[in-house]
Design an enzyme around this catalytic site. Sequence first.
Site, PDB file in Angstrom:
ATOM      1  N   ASN A 184      41.003  43.055  45.372  1.00 50.09           N
ATOM      2  CA  ASN A 184      40.882  43.919  46.550  1.00 50.09           C
ATOM      3  C   ASN A 184      41.985  44.981  46.535  1.00 50.09           C
ATOM      4  OD1 ASN A 184      42.603  41.676  47.070  1.00 50.09           O
ATOM      5  ND2 ASN A 184      42.459  41.988  49.272  1.00 50.09           N
ATOM      6  N   ILE A 185      41.620  46.162  47.002  1.00 51.26           N
ATOM      7  CA  ILE A 185      42.535  47.308  46.994  1.00 51.26           C
ATOM      8  C   ILE A 185      42.496  47.928  48.386  1.00 51.26           C
ATOM      9  CG2 ILE A 185      43.131  49.503  45.920  1.00 51.26           C
ATOM     10  CD1 ILE A 185      41.415  48.576  43.467  1.00 51.26           C
ATOM     11  N   GLU A 186      43.588  47.768  49.127  1.00 48.82           N
ATOM     12  CA  GLU A 186      43.625  48.243  50.510  1.00 48.82           C
ATOM     13  C   GLU A 186      44.213  49.650  50.588  1.00 48.82           C
ATOM     14  OE1 GLU A 186      45.597  45.089  52.694  1.00 48.82           O
ATOM     15  OE2 GLU A 186      43.823  43.815  52.496  1.00 48.82           O
ATOM     16  N   CYS A 239      31.949  38.745  51.548  1.00 46.28           N
ATOM     17  CA  CYS A 239      31.468  39.429  52.760  1.00 46.28           C
ATOM     18  C   CYS A 239      30.033  39.915  52.555  1.00 46.28           C
ATOM     19  CB  CYS A 239      32.393  40.585  53.136  1.00 46.28           C
ATOM     20  SG  CYS A 239      32.114  42.091  52.192  1.00 46.28           S
ATOM     21  N   GLU A 279      35.156  41.876  44.948  1.00 50.42           N
ATOM     22  CA  GLU A 279      33.832  41.695  44.340  1.00 50.42           C
ATOM     23  C   GLU A 279      33.201  43.044  43.991  1.00 50.42           C
ATOM     24  OE1 GLU A 279      35.059  40.438  47.079  1.00 50.42           O
ATOM     25  OE2 GLU A 279      34.156  38.511  47.626  1.00 50.42           O
ATOM     26  N   CYS A 320      29.468  42.890  50.137  1.00 50.02           N
ATOM     27  CA  CYS A 320      29.549  42.521  48.715  1.00 50.02           C
ATOM     28  C   CYS A 320      28.316  41.735  48.277  1.00 50.02           C
ATOM     29  CB  CYS A 320      30.829  41.735  48.453  1.00 50.02           C
ATOM     30  SG  CYS A 320      32.294  42.788  48.555  1.00 50.02           S
TER      31      CYS A 320
END
Length: 140
Positions: free
Chosen positions: A46-48, A88, A59, A91
Site C-alpha cells: 500500500n502507498i499512502e 477491500c 492488492e 480491490c
Amino acid sequence: MNLIPEEQALVEAARAARVHAYAPYSRYMVGAAVRTTEGQIFTGCNIENASYGLSICAERVAVFCAVAAGARAIEAVAIVTEDGATPCGACRQVLMEFAPDPARCCVILATLDEVVARYTLATLLPQAFGFTGAAPESSV
Ligand code: THU
C-alpha cells in the site's frame, strides 16, 4: 493451515512486499502478491498520500504491476497484514477483472507468521459486475 509450495511462495512474496509499504498515515502495512496463469509473480504494497484519497491498496498495486508488464490472467493472490484482513471491495472488483476463473482464483490471507484463511475470489465477490457491452475488438 497447510499450503502447497507454490502458495507458500506467494505468501512469502507478499510478506517481502509488505516491508516496502508506505503508510505513514494509517500505520497499517499491507503486502500483496499475485500469480499469473503463466506462473509469474508480481507484488505490491500500500502507498499512502498526504491527500488521503489518493492512497492505493497493496492488492491493486500488485495487479497493476502485473498488467503493466503484459500479464492479463491472475490465478492466485496472497495478502499479508498484521491481522489477516480481507481485501477491500475495490480491490476485489479489480482482481475480478483479471481473474479468468474467479471460482478457482485462490485468495490467501496471512499475517507475518501464519496463514489465517483462504477463499476463492468468487466467494469474496459474489454477483460481481462484469462489462457486457460490445466494444470493438480494436479498442481493447
Ligand atoms: N489497504 C490495503 O492495502 N488493502 C486493503 O485491502 C485494505 C486497506 C491499505 C490502504 C491504507 O493504506 C491502509 O491499508 C489502511 O486502510
